[in-house]
Design a protein around this motif. Structure first.
Motif, short mmCIF file in Angstrom:
data_model
loop_
_atom_site.label_atom_id
_atom_site.label_comp_id
_atom_site.label_asym_id
_atom_site.label_seq_id
_atom_site.Cartn_x
_atom_site.Cartn_y
_atom_site.Cartn_z
N TYR A 1 0.85 -1.18 0.00
CA TYR A 1 0.00 0.00 0.00
C TYR A 1 0.89 1.24 0.00
O TYR A 1 1.98 1.25 0.57
N GLN B 1 0.91 5.32 1.07
CA GLN B 1 0.22 6.31 1.90
C GLN B 1 0.85 7.68 1.69
O GLN B 1 1.89 8.00 2.28
N GLY C 1 -2.80 10.86 3.84
CA GLY C 1 -3.17 9.85 4.82
C GLY C 1 -3.90 8.63 4.29
O GLY C 1 -3.95 7.61 4.97
N GLU C 2 -4.46 8.71 3.11
CA GLU C 2 -5.22 7.57 2.60
C GLU C 2 -4.29 6.43 2.20
O GLU C 2 -3.25 6.65 1.62
N MET C 3 -4.67 5.21 2.50
CA MET C 3 -3.89 4.02 2.12
C MET C 3 -4.38 3.57 0.74
O MET C 3 -5.54 3.23 0.57
N PHE D 1 -4.12 0.92 -2.32
CA PHE D 1 -3.68 -0.42 -2.68
C PHE D 1 -2.88 -0.37 -3.98
O PHE D 1 -3.29 0.26 -4.96
#
Lengths: 114, 115
Positions: free
Chosen positions: B37, B39, B43-45, B47
């Protein structure tokens, strides 16, 4: 389509207060997960829902933490009597059917307990 | 013992160069999946790529490829032709299909791409 959404994006509270964090998964995803990410660390698992039921809550740190998903879609993570150590980013993820599939994450809620 | 180990806290690469981010894992399960992942600072993970333990070929997704060496228990991420937008934190994660439902994450590697 819309991804996982989380509200609020930021939450500041005082020690001892109660907070609720909301997660809206990708439409049609039956599996939902909560993770907690402390500064400088990778996310740590808290709880997994399959539909309305908590299938695995082994990651919840203590009984101050509770989560619900009453209609099998939106989930709320509830933290009672917050402590400074609860400050972290709370991430929600969903997958289409279950843990064997890729989990897609939301932007997270940054919780700061003063 | 750490289940996922990422030994590089930070990596630096120039635009258009390739970079390898290291990940080793520890499991006694025969059936497991490995994930990477990204980031960004938002802040969003995000894929990136997945490799199953029974997959014989290394996974590829665009500029991302996973160098899977099962005997060494390593799952390194290779990013080809780095771009400035690749600057972010990268996490390796594992799902043990017999042991439980959680993704287990490493501590991450910060990648900085310069022009």
């Amino acid at each position: 389509g819309a991804g996982v959404s989380q509200t609020p994006s930021n939450k500041v509270t005082e020690k001892g207060k109660y907070v609720e964090l909301r997660c809206d998964p990708i439409s049609g995803h039956t599996a939902l997960y909560w993770y907690r990410q402390s500064l400088g660390q990778g996310p740590e698992f808290l709880i997994y829902f399959q539909g309305t039921g908590a299938a695995d809550d082994s990651g919840l740190p203590n009984d101050r933490f509770f989560a619900v998903r009453p209609e099998g879609s939106v989930s709320t993570l509830k933290i009672q009597r917050t402590e400074r150590g609860d400050s972290a980013v709370y991430l929600c993820a969903s997958s289409q059917r279950g843990p064997g599939e890729t989990q897609y994450f939301g932007p997270g809620t940054r919780l700061l307990v003063l | 013992a750490q289940k996922i180990t990422q030994t590089q806290p930070g990596m630096f690469v120039q635009e258009k160069e390739a970079v390898t981010l290291d990940c080793t894992y520890d499991t006694s399960d025969q059936s497991y999946g490995l994930f990477w992942y990204k980031q960004p600072s938002s802040g969003e993970m995000i894929f990136l790529i997945y490799q199953g333990s029974y997959d014989e070929q290394n996974a590829t997704e665009g500029r991302y490829s996973l160098n899977f060496q099962k005997a060494r228990k390593s799952a390194n991420l290779v990013i080809s032709a780095s771009q400035l937008g690749d600057s972010a934190m990268y996490f390796c994660a594992m799902r043990e299909y017999e042991a439980g439902t959680a993704l287990i994450f490493g501590k991450g590697t910060t990648l900085s791409v310069s022009s």
